[in-house]
Design an enzyme around this catalytic site. Structure first.
Site, mmCIF file in Angstrom:
data_model
loop_
_atom_site.group_PDB
_atom_site.id
_atom_site.type_symbol
_atom_site.label_atom_id
_atom_site.label_comp_id
_atom_site.label_asym_id
_atom_site.label_seq_id
_atom_site.Cartn_x
_atom_site.Cartn_y
_atom_site.Cartn_z
ATOM 1 N N HIS A 239 -8.687 -2.323 -3.783
ATOM 2 C CA HIS A 239 -9.665 -1.680 -2.926
ATOM 3 C C HIS A 239 -11.116 -1.510 -3.764
ATOM 4 O O HIS A 239 -12.155 -1.860 -2.695
ATOM 5 C CB HIS A 239 -9.103 0.000 -3.244
ATOM 6 C CG HIS A 239 -7.666 0.097 -2.681
ATOM 7 N ND1 HIS A 239 -7.142 0.349 -1.477
ATOM 8 C CD2 HIS A 239 -6.686 0.454 -3.460
ATOM 9 C CE1 HIS A 239 -5.884 0.343 -1.343
ATOM 10 N NE2 HIS A 239 -5.510 0.268 -2.711
HETATM 11 O O1 RIB Z 1 -6.938 5.025 -2.879
HETATM 12 C C1 RIB Z 1 -7.609 3.950 -3.521
HETATM 13 C C2 RIB Z 1 -8.419 4.344 -4.652
HETATM 14 O O2 RIB Z 1 -7.640 5.181 -5.434
HETATM 15 C C3 RIB Z 1 -8.946 3.151 -5.699
HETATM 16 O O3 RIB Z 1 -10.216 3.401 -6.117
HETATM 17 C C4 RIB Z 1 -8.012 3.020 -6.605
HETATM 18 O O4 RIB Z 1 -8.748 2.679 -8.054
HETATM 19 C C5 RIB Z 1 -7.674 4.681 -6.860
HETATM 20 O O5 RIB Z 1 -8.870 5.272 -7.592
#
Ligand code: RIB
Ligand code: CA
Length: 320
Positions: A239
């Site tokens: 992500h």
């Molecule tokens: O939902 C994904 C996010 O939540 C990303 O930033 C992952 O590292 C967690 O922090």
């Protein structure tokens, strides 16, 4: 480009840190640690360890909020591992090299001293950013040119059916940030869940001469094991590194101006990012990523993180 990252350094945060370290366009002024994927003393230690592994010993790391504004922080380890880096554990000595001072205050000091404007890259819960806004919104608005953040979604959550993890952890903080008046780019689950990389990449990374292959290999193998049992996909989905990549390649995603509010009710939708593009529910306050050039993004990001590992082979596996 001057950048400050705010991170709950877990596995995909580590990829984002590696990308920033390998991007000559980025002048990383500091890294701020928050709770989220793990407790703040671990995310700070992990941030220090990963930055050092990529030659960024000169980038200071500050420790920030240990809990959200309202609810207790519920620490769980199934997604990012016992200490946040999957099967890897950062050495205790890394904890000894965290800068003194509270991250939100350090952020404001750095901004006040900066000659130019700074871009903030929050990739965890937004508590540190919200605290800095509460302490001195004028400095934040004057010296932050844009917040490029990983969080939210226009359609679905991953912590609940409605809420994405970063917003779910601290909805009040996310709401303060959405209302700050600072230009925001929101990179949510709509696009980040397309950043799928098969396990074959991890195996080839571990067999390569790539920098920090032990850290990234241990972390990504855990992330892949989690993904396999959670969704049946045998690989990992990242992500944060997509948000980081937009700093350098804003063309990778299609952005649409939305009005975004955060649900603060103590019901099933708490933490949901309520996104409206019609203009009926308020003026646009966020540029939301609604699509991504998947292959281009994967090759660009992973090509910088580990140029020794050819990604095309894995993408072919993925397409097969
Ligand atoms: O939902 C994904 C996010 O939540 C990303 O930033 C992952 O590292 C967690 O922090
Ligand atoms: Ca994160």
């Amino acid at each position: 480009m001057k950048v400050i990252i705010d991170t709950d350094c877990g596995v995909d945060d580590a990829l984002a840190l590696a990308f920033l370290a390998r991007s000559p366009e980025i002048d990383l002024l500091a890294a701020l640690a928050t709770f989220g994927n793990n407790q703040t003393f671990n995310t700070a230690r992990n941030t220090r360890y990963v930055l050092d592994a990529f030659g960024k010993q000169d980038v200071p790391v500050y420790s920030g909020a240990r809990a959200p504004f309202v609810r207790d922080y519920e620490h769980e380890t199934s997604v990012h591992g016992e200490t946040g880096l999957g099967y890897h554990t950062s050495p205790d000595e890394a904890a000894g090299r965290i800068q003194p001072g509270f991250a939100p205050s350090a952020l404001l000091r750095i901004l006040r001293e900066a000659d130019d404007q700074v871009t903030l890259l929050p990739v965890g819960p937004l508590t540190n950013i919200a605290l800095a806004l509460i302490e001195d919104a004028d400095t934040m608005r004057a010296k932050v040119d844009r917040l490029v953040l990983m969080g939210g979604s226009t359609a679905r959550g991953n912590m609940t059916p409605a809420a994405e993890a970063n917003f779910w952890h601290d909805p009040e903080a996310a709401s303060i940030v959405m209302k700050s008046g600072i230009p925001i780019t929101m990179v949510g689950l709509d696009v980040t869940e397309k950043m799928k990389v098969p396990r074959s990449y991890v195996e080839r990374l571990e067999g390569s001469e790539a920098t920090a292959k032990e850290i990234l290999g241990d972390a990504l193998r855990f992330y892949s094991d989690f993904q396999l049992q959670a969704s049946g996909f045998d690989g990992f989905v990242f992500h944060d590194a997509l948000a980081a990549a937009l700093l350098v390649r804003p063309d990778l995603c299609t952005l649409v101006p939305y009005h975004v509010e955060i649900s603060l009710d103590f019901v099933a939708t708490r933490g949901e990012s309520l996104c409206d593009a019609s203009g009926r529910f308020g003026e646009p306050n966020v540029d939301v990523a609604v699509d991504v050039d998947v292959n281009e993004a994967l090759q660009f990001i992973l090509g910088r993180v580990a140029p020794e590992v050819d990604v095309a082979t894995d993408l072919a596996d993925l397409a097969a």
